[in-house]
Scaffold this motif. Structure first.
Motif, PDB file in Angstrom:
ATOM      1  N   LEU A 127       0.852  -1.104  -0.109  1.00  0.00           N
ATOM      2  CA  LEU A 127       0.003  -0.071  -0.082  1.00  0.00           C
ATOM      3  C   LEU A 127       0.961   1.426  -0.047  1.00  0.00           C
ATOM      4  O   LEU A 127       0.707   2.302  -0.801  1.00  0.00           O
ATOM      5  CB  LEU A 127      -1.005   0.224   1.198  1.00  0.00           C
ATOM      6  N   LEU A 128       1.820   1.134   0.697  1.00  0.00           N
ATOM      7  CA  LEU A 128       2.534   2.493   0.835  1.00  0.00           C
ATOM      8  C   LEU A 128       3.722   2.631  -0.316  1.00  0.00           C
ATOM      9  O   LEU A 128       3.897   3.557  -0.907  1.00  0.00           O
ATOM     10  CB  LEU A 128       3.682   2.357   2.232  1.00  0.00           C
ATOM     11  N   GLY A 129       4.052   1.613  -1.050  1.00  0.00           N
ATOM     12  CA  GLY A 129       4.781   1.530  -2.267  1.00  0.00           C
ATOM     13  C   GLY A 129       3.841   2.380  -3.343  1.00  0.00           C
ATOM     14  O   GLY A 129       4.291   2.633  -4.274  1.00  0.00           O
ATOM     15  N   ARG A 130       2.619   1.985  -3.359  1.00  0.00           N
ATOM     16  CA  ARG A 130       1.613   2.551  -4.476  1.00  0.00           C
ATOM     17  C   ARG A 130       1.721   3.861  -4.359  1.00  0.00           C
ATOM     18  O   ARG A 130       1.399   4.572  -5.517  1.00  0.00           O
ATOM     19  CB  ARG A 130       0.217   2.084  -4.374  1.00  0.00           C
ATOM     20  N   ILE A 131       2.017   4.732  -3.318  1.00  0.00           N
ATOM     21  CA  ILE A 131       1.917   5.971  -3.225  1.00  0.00           C
ATOM     22  C   ILE A 131       3.387   6.429  -2.956  1.00  0.00           C
ATOM     23  O   ILE A 131       3.825   7.786  -2.740  1.00  0.00           O
ATOM     24  CB  ILE A 131       1.056   6.499  -2.153  1.00  0.00           C
ATOM     25  N   GLY A 132       4.360   5.707  -3.328  1.00  0.00           N
ATOM     26  CA  GLY A 132       5.793   6.385  -3.107  1.00  0.00           C
ATOM     27  C   GLY A 132       6.401   6.430  -1.742  1.00  0.00           C
ATOM     28  O   GLY A 132       7.448   7.190  -1.702  1.00  0.00           O
ATOM     29  N   VAL A 133       5.936   5.790  -0.734  1.00  0.00           N
ATOM     30  CA  VAL A 133       6.288   6.072   0.690  1.00  0.00           C
ATOM     31  C   VAL A 133       7.098   4.931   0.960  1.00  0.00           C
ATOM     32  O   VAL A 133       6.559   3.727   0.906  1.00  0.00           O
ATOM     33  CB  VAL A 133       5.167   6.236   1.467  1.00  0.00           C
ATOM     34  N   HIS A 134       8.276   4.973   1.530  1.00  0.00           N
ATOM     35  CA  HIS A 134       9.221   3.845   2.054  1.00  0.00           C
ATOM     36  C   HIS A 134       8.401   3.285   3.370  1.00  0.00           C
ATOM     37  O   HIS A 134       7.927   3.955   4.231  1.00  0.00           O
ATOM     38  CB  HIS A 134      10.753   4.494   2.597  1.00  0.00           C
ATOM     39  N   THR A 135       8.581   1.814   3.349  1.00  0.00           N
ATOM     40  CA  THR A 135       7.940   1.233   4.606  1.00  0.00           C
ATOM     41  C   THR A 135       8.842   1.148   5.721  1.00  0.00           C
ATOM     42  O   THR A 135      10.226   0.981   5.649  1.00  0.00           O
ATOM     43  CB  THR A 135       7.694  -0.382   3.876  1.00  0.00           C
ATOM     44  N   PRO A 136       8.359   1.629   6.646  1.00  0.00           N
ATOM     45  CA  PRO A 136       9.124   1.522   7.860  1.00  0.00           C
ATOM     46  C   PRO A 136       9.598   0.155   8.262  1.00  0.00           C
ATOM     47  O   PRO A 136       8.921  -0.897   7.997  1.00  0.00           O
ATOM     48  CB  PRO A 136       8.467   2.136   8.972  1.00  0.00           C
ATOM     49  N   ASP A 137      10.742   0.044   9.036  1.00  0.00           N
ATOM     50  CA  ASP A 137      11.187  -1.232   9.448  1.00  0.00           C
ATOM     51  C   ASP A 137      10.548  -1.768  10.683  1.00  0.00           C
ATOM     52  O   ASP A 137      11.159  -1.177  11.742  1.00  0.00           O
ATOM     53  CB  ASP A 137      12.864  -1.112   9.517  1.00  0.00           C
ATOM     54  N   PHE A 138       9.441  -2.434  10.885  1.00  0.00           N
ATOM     55  CA  PHE A 138       8.827  -2.493  12.041  1.00  0.00           C
ATOM     56  C   PHE A 138       9.386  -3.573  12.860  1.00  0.00           C
ATOM     57  O   PHE A 138       9.099  -3.422  14.136  1.00  0.00           O
ATOM     58  CB  PHE A 138       7.555  -3.034  11.612  1.00  0.00           C
ATOM     59  N   TYR A 139      10.317  -4.284  12.350  1.00  0.00           N
ATOM     60  CA  TYR A 139      10.850  -5.468  13.173  1.00  0.00           C
ATOM     61  C   TYR A 139      12.161  -4.935  13.668  1.00  0.00           C
ATOM     62  O   TYR A 139      12.796  -5.835  14.367  1.00  0.00           O
ATOM     63  CB  TYR A 139      10.926  -6.762  12.262  1.00  0.00           C
ATOM     64  N   GLN A 140      12.849  -3.905  13.168  1.00  0.00           N
ATOM     65  CA  GLN A 140      14.051  -3.413  13.782  1.00  0.00           C
ATOM     66  C   GLN A 140      14.092  -2.126  14.650  1.00  0.00           C
ATOM     67  O   GLN A 140      15.117  -2.164  15.454  1.00  0.00           O
ATOM     68  CB  GLN A 140      15.170  -3.186  12.432  1.00  0.00           C
ATOM     69  N   ARG A 141      13.110  -1.492  14.394  1.00  0.00           N
ATOM     70  CA  ARG A 141      13.183   0.074  15.234  1.00  0.00           C
ATOM     71  C   ARG A 141      12.229  -0.175  16.398  1.00  0.00           C
ATOM     72  O   ARG A 141      10.981  -0.359  15.922  1.00  0.00           O
ATOM     73  CB  ARG A 141      12.910   0.887  14.415  1.00  0.00           C
ATOM     74  N   PRO A 142      12.435  -0.065  17.391  1.00  0.00           N
ATOM     75  CA  PRO A 142      11.667  -0.222  18.823  1.00  0.00           C
ATOM     76  C   PRO A 142      10.268   0.403  18.709  1.00  0.00           C
ATOM     77  O   PRO A 142       9.348   0.124  19.022  1.00  0.00           O
ATOM     78  CB  PRO A 142      12.349  -0.013  19.952  1.00  0.00           C
ATOM     79  N   GLY A 143      10.376   2.004  18.222  1.00  0.00           N
ATOM     80  CA  GLY A 143       9.198   2.575  18.217  1.00  0.00           C
ATOM     81  C   GLY A 143       8.156   2.303  17.237  1.00  0.00           C
ATOM     82  O   GLY A 143       7.026   2.023  17.454  1.00  0.00           O
ATOM     83  N   TRP A 144       8.560   1.877  15.989  1.00  0.00           N
ATOM     84  CA  TRP A 144       7.639   1.195  14.948  1.00  0.00           C
ATOM     85  C   TRP A 144       7.184  -0.336  15.303  1.00  0.00           C
ATOM     86  O   TRP A 144       6.068  -0.443  15.217  1.00  0.00           O
ATOM     87  CB  TRP A 144       8.452   1.106  13.578  1.00  0.00           C
ATOM     88  N   ALA A 145       7.967  -0.823  16.215  1.00  0.00           N
ATOM     89  CA  ALA A 145       7.576  -2.292  16.657  1.00  0.00           C
ATOM     90  C   ALA A 145       6.435  -2.209  17.685  1.00  0.00           C
ATOM     91  O   ALA A 145       5.583  -2.845  17.313  1.00  0.00           O
ATOM     92  CB  ALA A 145       8.946  -3.121  17.026  1.00  0.00           C
ATOM     93  N   LEU A 146       6.469  -1.251  18.613  1.00  0.00           N
ATOM     94  CA  LEU A 146       5.633  -1.011  19.415  1.00  0.00           C
ATOM     95  C   LEU A 146       4.231  -0.491  18.800  1.00  0.00           C
ATOM     96  O   LEU A 146       3.251  -0.864  19.418  1.00  0.00           O
ATOM     97  CB  LEU A 146       6.115  -0.089  20.369  1.00  0.00           C
ATOM     98  N   PHE A 147       4.506   0.380  17.948  1.00  0.00           N
ATOM     99  CA  PHE A 147       3.144   0.834  17.058  1.00  0.00           C
ATOM    100  C   PHE A 147       2.572  -0.359  16.295  1.00  0.00           C
ATOM    101  O   PHE A 147       1.227  -0.511  16.264  1.00  0.00           O
ATOM    102  CB  PHE A 147       3.658   1.748  15.793  1.00  0.00           C
ATOM    103  N   MET A 148       3.428  -1.210  15.861  1.00  0.00           N
ATOM    104  CA  MET A 148       2.829  -2.475  15.086  1.00  0.00           C
ATOM    105  C   MET A 148       1.990  -3.225  15.910  1.00  0.00           C
ATOM    106  O   MET A 148       0.784  -3.580  15.663  1.00  0.00           O
ATOM    107  CB  MET A 148       3.960  -3.231  14.558  1.00  0.00           C
ATOM    108  N   VAL A 149       2.743  -3.698  17.106  1.00  0.00           N
ATOM    109  CA  VAL A 149       1.794  -4.405  18.146  1.00  0.00           C
ATOM    110  C   VAL A 149       0.583  -3.632  18.761  1.00  0.00           C
ATOM    111  O   VAL A 149      -0.287  -4.394  18.776  1.00  0.00           O
ATOM    112  CB  VAL A 149       2.779  -4.838  19.406  1.00  0.00           C
ATOM    113  N   THR A 150       0.690  -2.432  18.866  1.00  0.00           N
ATOM    114  CA  THR A 150      -0.355  -1.798  19.410  1.00  0.00           C
ATOM    115  C   THR A 150      -1.746  -1.630  18.412  1.00  0.00           C
ATOM    116  O   THR A 150      -2.786  -1.878  18.712  1.00  0.00           O
ATOM    117  CB  THR A 150       0.069  -0.332  19.956  1.00  0.00           C
ATOM    118  N   LEU A 151      -1.213  -1.459  17.188  1.00  0.00           N
ATOM    119  CA  LEU A 151      -2.160  -1.441  16.037  1.00  0.00           C
ATOM    120  C   LEU A 151      -2.951  -2.577  16.050  1.00  0.00           C
ATOM    121  O   LEU A 151      -4.084  -3.032  15.893  1.00  0.00           O
ATOM    122  CB  LEU A 151      -1.578  -0.873  14.773  1.00  0.00           C
TER     123      LEU A 151
END
Length: 307
Positions: free
Chosen positions: A152-176
Motif C-alpha cells: 500500500l505504501l509503495g503505491r503512493i511512493g512512501v518507504h516502508t518503515p522497518d517495523f521489526y528492527q526499530r523499537p518505536g515502529w515495533a511498538l506501534f505495530m503491536v499496538t495497532l
C-alpha cells in the motif's frame, strides 16, 4: 421526661422461617464463589507477594529470603523504566484507541443502515479469535519485504518503515494489531448502551433544535458515563495482560526490550531467566499500581454519581 422501661418495650419479632430460607440461599450461592476466589485468586496473590521477597530459581527445590533486594534491583534498573514506558504507551494507546473507535463505530452502526448486522458481526469477530493467530496473520501484514503495508505504501511512493528492527515502529505495530483485535469489545458494549438510551431526551433536544454536536455532548455522553467508566477499567486491565500478540510478533524485541511490557517481563524473568522471585516482584508492582488506579477511578465515578 422519664426513660422507657426496657421490660415494657415490645419484643423483637422472631425471624420468620422465610427469612432464614433467604439467608441460607444467599450463603449457599455466595460460598462457592468465595471458595473459588480464595483458592484461585486471593491465595495466589498472597503467595506471589511472599515470593517477591525470595531469590528462587524455579528449577530448584529451595529458595533464599533476600528481603527487599528484588524491589531495589527493579527500581534501580534502567531496563525497568524502559519497560514501564512501553507499558504506559501501549496501555494509553490501546485504551484510547479501542474506546474512541468503538464509540464512533457504535454511533455509526446504531443508525438504520443496510447490512449493518453483517458489519457489526465483522467488527466483533476479531475479538473472539486467538491472539496468537492474529499475531501470526499481522506478521505478514507488516512484513517489510512482501507485506500488505509495504504494498500500500509503495503505491503512493512512501518507504516502508522497518517495523521489526526499530523499537518505536515495533511498538506501534503491536499496538495497532491489539486495537484491531479488541475494538469489537468496546463497540459491542457502547452499542448496547446506545440502544438502551432514553429516547425522550433526544426528542426534547430535537424540539429545542439542538445541533448534532450539542446533542452528542449534552444528551448522549452523559448517558454513556457509566459505560465509559466500565470500559476504561476493563480495557485497561485487558491491555496490561497482553502476552500472546507480543510473544508471537516480536518476543519483546527488537533490541531486547523494544516491545517488552511488564506482564511480558514477568514471563521472561520467571520462565526464561528462571528468576521466579524477581518475576513475582514485577507482578506485585503491577498489582499495586493497578489497585491504586482502580481506586482513583472508582472514587471519581462515585463523586460524579453523587452530583
Amino acid at each position: 421526661m422519664t426513660s422507657a422501661d426496657p421490660a415494657a418495650l415490645p419484643a423483637a419479632p422472631p425471624r420468620s422461617r422465610g427469612a432464614w430460607k433467604h439467608w441460607l440461599l444467599f450463603v449457599g450461592l455466595l460460598l462457592p464463589n468465595l471458595v473459588l476466589l480464595t483458592i484461585f485468586t486471593y491465595r495466589p496473590l498472597v503467595d506471589n507477594i511472599r515470593l517477591s521477597f525470595f531469590d528462587w530459581n524455579i528449577s530448584s527445590p529451595t529458595s533464599t529470603f533476600i528481603g527487599g533486594d528484588n524491589y531495589v534491583e527493579w527500581a534501580t534498573s534502567p531496563d525497568s523504566w524502559t519497560i514501564v514506558r512501553n507499558t504506559v504507551i501501549f496501555t494509553i494507546a490501546v485504551v484510547g484507541g479501542c474506546m474512541v473507535l468503538g464509540l464512533l463505530l457504535a454511533l455509526l452502526l446504531d443508525q438504520r443502515l443496510r447490512g449493518r448486522n453483517l458489519v457489526r458481526s465483522a467488527i466483533f469477530a476479531p475479538f473472539v479469535l486467538s491472539g496468537a493467530a492474529v499475531g501470526i496473520a499481522f506478521q505478514f501484514v507488516f512484513d517489510p519485504n512482501f507485506g500488505m503495508i509495504r504494498d500500500l505504501l509503495g503505491r503512493i511512493g512512501v518507504h516502508t518503515p522497518d517495523f521489526y528492527q526499530r523499537p518505536g515502529w515495533a511498538l506501534f505495530m503491536v499496538t495497532l494489531t491489539y486495537i484491531w483485535k479488541n475494538v469489537g469489545y468496546s463497540f459491542v458494549i457502547y452499542l448496547a448502551a446506545l440502544q438502551g438510551a432514553r429516547q425522550d431526551l433526544y426528542e426534547a433536544a430535537a424540539i429545542d433544535h439542538a445541533s448534532t454536536w450539542t446533542t452528542f455532548w449534552r444528551v448522549t455522553m452523559p448517558q454513556l458515563r457509566a459505560t465509559t467508566f466500565f470500559l476504561s477499567i476493563t480495557v485497561m486491565l485487558n491491555s496490561l495482560q497482553v502476552f500472546d500478540i507480543i510473544n508471537v510478533m516480536t518476543r519483546g524485541g527488537p533490541q531486547n526490550i523494544g516491545t517488552t511490557t511488564m506482564i511480558y517481563q514477568v514471563y521472561v524473568e520467571t520462565f526464561q531467566n528462571q528468576r521466579a522471585g524477581y518475576g513475582a516482584t514485577v507482578a506485585t508492582v503491577m498489582f499495586v499500581v493497578l489497585l491504586l488506579i482502580t481506586v482513583v477511578q472508582v472514587r471519581i465515578m462515585d463523586r460524579e454519581g453523587s452530583r
